[in-house]
Design an enzyme around this catalytic site. Structure first.
Site, PDB file in Angstrom:
ATOM      1  N   TYR A 314      11.120  78.266   3.383  1.00  0.00           N
ATOM      2  CA  TYR A 314      10.872  76.977   2.726  1.00  0.00           C
ATOM      3  C   TYR A 314       9.800  77.190   1.669  1.00  0.00           C
ATOM      4  O   TYR A 314       8.670  77.575   1.972  1.00  0.00           O
ATOM      5  CB  TYR A 314      10.431  75.935   3.756  1.00  0.00           C
ATOM      6  CG  TYR A 314      10.511  74.519   3.243  1.00  0.00           C
ATOM      7  CD1 TYR A 314      11.621  73.731   3.519  1.00  0.00           C
ATOM      8  CD2 TYR A 314       9.488  73.970   2.487  1.00  0.00           C
ATOM      9  CE1 TYR A 314      11.707  72.424   3.050  1.00  0.00           C
ATOM     10  CE2 TYR A 314       9.570  72.667   2.008  1.00  0.00           C
ATOM     11  CZ  TYR A 314      10.675  71.906   2.296  1.00  0.00           C
ATOM     12  OH  TYR A 314      10.752  70.611   1.825  1.00  0.00           O
ATOM     13  N   TYR A 365      15.673  71.502  -5.070  1.00  0.00           N
ATOM     14  CA  TYR A 365      14.804  71.072  -3.975  1.00  0.00           C
ATOM     15  C   TYR A 365      15.516  69.951  -3.232  1.00  0.00           C
ATOM     16  O   TYR A 365      15.440  68.797  -3.621  1.00  0.00           O
ATOM     17  CB  TYR A 365      13.457  70.612  -4.538  1.00  0.00           C
ATOM     18  CG  TYR A 365      12.502  70.043  -3.512  1.00  0.00           C
ATOM     19  CD1 TYR A 365      12.014  70.834  -2.478  1.00  0.00           C
ATOM     20  CD2 TYR A 365      12.079  68.728  -3.588  1.00  0.00           C
ATOM     21  CE1 TYR A 365      11.134  70.308  -1.539  1.00  0.00           C
ATOM     22  CE2 TYR A 365      11.192  68.197  -2.655  1.00  0.00           C
ATOM     23  CZ  TYR A 365      10.725  68.994  -1.635  1.00  0.00           C
ATOM     24  OH  TYR A 365       9.854  68.479  -0.713  1.00  0.00           O
TER      25      TYR A 365
END
Ligand SMILES: [Zn+2]
Lengths: 410, 148
Positions: A314, A365
């Protein structure tokens, strides 16, 4: 180490966890469908439509009918509720639904919750989704209710907002300053992370930064956002949606795709945390919830970091990749930034190929869900930066918040 | 250069609840205090309803010396990634207090070039509105220089 730290360490070591044999998810659950919209700066569509398009695409990918979906796991932060999704897609009924909290920390957690339902026999085909008009519509980093409200919505915001400590890049920058100070990490080492991910994006036609290579000079010349983080240290705000379908490994045999079988999915909250601003902890140059989610993952799966072929960390901000290399055990504490220097060890042919679709920094994203889709593509052998013969694929959830992690195999 | 506010934008006030109201009431009177467990003596900041070491709910407030060192910092330089009610540039710091707890705060009147991790600082109280006082920090001479 203070007495309190020693006490917490002792409390952690004496925690009795269920035996790995009791963990029913390993080998019995698989990801069988992935779907996404295009990634853009302005989708022109509602977040519900984006989510429905991604779910339909995931069902088609798996070879499932919409009517077969009987479970749904959403992000608590997603503005589209499950009733709206069910009505829009024409799903006849759901037997299982729920939501996972903490922003991007929910990404792999949705898969854990879906897998838990599947392994327990509570649902057959569970969809996990995230749809967001993050670029054109409601963007993060805005101050919640700033126009209307004078008092912070809770004690956490009340402890940071009066000081102007208000945006996600600043929260990660606070960790990064300390990390760089303690370990001598440099911004050029962070640049290596950004450049490698951009190279990956330039091979991925769906990436927001496809066809836009990044040089060290570009990186250095870009404006500071919150010092020490520059523009390209921050993820790319995106409109889009991603959906993932989870079922049993047994049922996966009758579906279209090579299944990505779960070795483990875990969540982690570590003590003394704050939402993205855990500055009161003994050490802020690390991310203990990631360490904890990783420890659980290695324990239940019986795998060690050195066995992993490819990782999607992440990466809302570039420092999170070196920090996770450390927390998940791919290198020692304080060695993450040096590990990334020059980029060779994290490129597709390197020791730990990272974020092969371009990640949040350069693909899109979508709160971690596009990272899960890429982890599945690596297992299928269909990534645009395919790691040769990839058999074990790790993906991690948003961190600095309660986090999650997922390990897939062929 | 003292931190400047944009009066057109409201500043989010602290969310005062039963656990932290003693802290904010003291700040209003220009005093810095930390929550202390009456049973085991652990200092905790931010205030919590229960002691995380011994689970006691018996708490008191312990005065702070107001002195500490900078533990980490960030520099808000780009207005779109900053709080709109405060003019950039401004510094947010984490201060490690002599008592061993940490505080999140601002540098009252420093530029980024003037600060570093480990720098000695001391608390100052900034009455930024009639109903809002914030504890902030200023550079302080190290003890070795003060005690001559
Ligand atoms: Zn106590």
């Amino acid at each position: 180490m203070s007495m309190f730290d020693q006490y917490l360490a002792r409390r952690y070591r004496t925690t009795v966890r269920p035996r790995p044999e009791e963990y029913k998810i390993k080998d019995n659950v698989a990801i069988v469908g992935i779907g996404a919209t295009e990634f853009s700066r302005d989708s022109g569509r509602s977040e519900c439509q984006l989510a429905c398009e991604a779910i339909k695409a995931a069902a088609d990918d798996a070879g499932l009918k919409i009517e077969e979906i009987d479970g749904l796991v959403k992000f608590a932060m997603d503005y589209t509720d499950e009733m709206h999704i069910v009505s829009s897609l024409g799903i006849p009924r759901l037997n299982y639904f729920g939501e996972c909290g903490w922003g991007g920390g929910a990404s792999c957690a949705t898969i854990l919750h879906a897998a838990t339902a599947v392994a327990a026999g509570a649902a057959k085909y569970v969809v996990c989704y995230r749809g967001m008009n993050e670029r054109s519509g409601r963007r993060y980093g805005r101050i919640p209710g700033v126009e209307q409200v004078m008092v912070s919505p809770n004690d956490h915001y009340g402890s940071i907002m009066p000081y102007g400590f208000a945006t996600p890049p600043s929260w990660v920058a606070m960790f990064a300053t300390r990390y760089m100070h303690e370990f001598g990490a440099t911004s050029d080492q962070l640049a290596s992370v950004c450049i490698v991910l951009r190279e990956n994006a330039c091979r991925n036609p769906k990436a927001m930064f496809y066809g836009k290579p990044l040089t060290l000079e570009d990186y250095r010349a870009a404006r500071m956002i919150v010092e020490p983080l520059r523009l390209f240290d921050c993820c790319v705000d995106t409109d889009g949606a991603v959906a993932i379908i989870v079922t049993s490994t047994e049922r996966a045999k009758n579906l279209k795709q090579r299944p990505a079988i779960l070795l483990g999915a875990t969540q982690g909250i570590a003590t003394q945390g704050e939402m993205m601003t855990s500055v009161y902890r003994p050490r802020i140059s690390g991310i203990p919830e990631s360490w904890y989610a990783g420890q659980e993952l290695w324990r239940v799966s019986g795998i060690t970091p050195k066995d992993v072929d490819v990782v999607q960390f992440y990466d809302a901000f570039s420092p999170l990749i070196p920090m996770q290399l450390e927390e998940y055990g791919f290198c020692g504490v304080g060695e993450g930034a040096a590990f990334c220097e020059g980029g060779d060890r994290i490129r597709a042919g390197g020791e730990v190929p990272c974020n092969t679709s371009g990640g949040h920094l350069s693909e899109a994203y979508i709160h971690g869900m596009n990272l899960i889709a890429e982890a599945v593509r690596q297992i299928r052998g269909t990534s645009t930066s395919q790691v040769k013969d990839a058999e074990l694929s790790l993906v991690t959830g948003g961190l600095g918040v309660p986090t999650s992690a997922l390990l897939l195999r062929r | 250069m003292v931190m400047e506010y944009n009066p057109a934008i409201p500043l989010l006030r602290p969310h005062i609840d039963l656990d932290n109201q003693g802290f904010w009431e003291a700040v209003k009177q220009h005093k810095l205090i930390f929550q202390k467990c009456k049973d085991c003596g652990l200092l905790v900041h931010r205030p919590r309803p229960m002691c995380p070491r011994c689970n006691s709910t018996e708490k008191e407030w312990a005065p702070s010396s107001g002195k500490g060192t900078i533990y980490s910092w960030v520099n808000f330089v780009y207005a779109n990634a900053a709080y709109p009610g405060i003019k950039v540039p401004y510094l947010v710091v984490v201060v490690e207090m002599e008592e061993g707890v940490r505080m999140l705060s601002n540098m009252y009147d420093s530029k980024k070039e003037d600060i570093h991790i480990g720098m000695p600082v001391e608390v100052v109280f900034d009455d930024i509105a009639d109903d809002l006082t914030l504890p902030k920090f200023k550079r302080r001479e190290a003890e070795t220089k003060v005690i001559r």
